[in-house]
Write an enzyme that holds these catalytic residues in place. Structure first.
Site, PDB file in Angstrom:
ATOM      1  N   ALA A 144       5.412 -11.388 -23.534  1.00 16.18           N
ATOM      2  CA  ALA A 144       6.128 -10.906 -24.683  1.00 16.18           C
ATOM      3  C   ALA A 144       6.644  -9.563 -24.821  1.00 16.18           C
ATOM      4  CB  ALA A 144       5.185 -11.407 -25.839  1.00 16.18           C
ATOM      5  N   ASP A 145       6.213  -8.736 -23.534  1.00 22.77           N
ATOM      6  CA  ASP A 145       6.767  -7.376 -23.275  1.00 22.77           C
ATOM      7  C   ASP A 145       8.163  -7.252 -23.320  1.00 22.77           C
ATOM      8  OD1 ASP A 145       5.228  -4.893 -22.290  1.00 22.77           O
ATOM      9  OD2 ASP A 145       7.046  -4.805 -21.621  1.00 22.77           O
TER      10      ASP A 145
END
Length: 288
Positions: A242-243
């Site tokens: 999710a970065d």
């Protein structure tokens, strides 16, 4: 002041490592002299440790110098861990040579996974950086350290959990942190200061156990734990899907029409096991 020369397995490119570390305004990095001063907390002592490269990527050697000769072995052990001097990179390159990231690993050959210099501070930095652009995160982290930490001989030492635990939420909000984030930082610091959260015990746990333990704490989510596993504990197979920065790097590297989803990122990372942490590191480096 004592000095010791250390030889580590090749390849190991300290110049690449320092370029990345120099992005952090808190760190005392000298790119020309290939040198960094590490603010090491050691059982209540604040020890500035100077590490200077005197070798090359293919013949990596370092001079380590610091005060407190009686703690020389402890200091060498700590910096060897932080700079991953005992983790050979050759198997990592052998693995990625057969993947679509091979050109990226060739470009940054020898870039090691350098850990944050303190476990508590690593967790605080991860909390501060949550959902922020990298430059904004660095700016707020710098404020945090320069407000609650201590400067000695031009080197900033990070605050201790007891010092932050004694602060009010308003003290943290004054740094332009959000109200929620101020609460998380103070509350987590209090848990650590009171011994309810033992960061030193996390190093003995599996990745999944660390995730379970830390996400049980208010304010700590999966992204924070993944970054803590990577840059705090040095785990080799972590990929934060999710970065946003990592998604941008993947989009650019693969020439995708849009930013990949979290699910697509997780699927990609399966190809890079058991060294997904290095895939993340090198992809981040490609856009910094």
């Amino acid at each position: 002041m004592w000095k010791r020369t250390i030889t580590v397995p090749a390849p190991y490119d300290f110049a690449h490592a320092l370029e990345r570390l120099a992005l952090d305004p808190l760190l005392s990095v000298d790119l020309k002299q290939r040198r960094i001063t590490v603010p090491l907390h050691l059982d209540g002592l604040k020890v500035p440790v100077v590490i200077e490269s005197i070798g090359t990527k293919d013949d990596p050697r370092f001079v380590v110098s610091a005060p407190h000769p009686e703690r020389q072995e402890d200091i060498i052990e700590r910096v060897s861990h932080l700079f991953q001097w005992r983790t050979p990179l050759a198997p990592v390159y052998d693995h990625f040579r057969a993947t679509e990231l091979a050109p990226l690993f060739a470009e940054y050959e020898g870039l090691p996974l350098v850990l944050d210099f303190d476990l508590y501070f690593c967790l605080m930095k991860c909390l501060i950086h949550q959902q922020l652009h990298l430059k904004v995160g660095y700016r707020l982290t710098e404020r945090f350290v320069k407000t609650f930490g201590e400067e000695r001989d031009g080197v900033w030492f990070y605050p201790r959990p007891e010092e932050v635990a004694a602060r009010s939420y308003d003290d943290l909000r004054a740094l332009q942190l959000s109200g929620r984030k101020a609460e998380y930082i103070v509350d987590v610091s209090r848990l650590i200061a009171e011994g309810e959260l033992r960061l030193d015990e996390l190093g003995q746990m599996e990745d999944g156990e660390v995730m379970e333990r830390l996400t049980a704490v208010r304010g700590i989510g999966p992204w924070t734990v993944q970054n803590f596993l990577l840059f705090g504990l040095g785990r080799p197979n972590v990929f934060p899907p999710a970065d946003i920065g990592l998604q941008r790097a993947v989009e650019k590297w693969f020439g995708l029409p849009k930013r990949p989803t979290t699910k697509e990122m997780a699927a990609l990372s399966e190809r890079w096991k058991p060294y997904a942490s290095y895939a993340a590191l090198y992809l981040w480096r490609s856009i910094e």
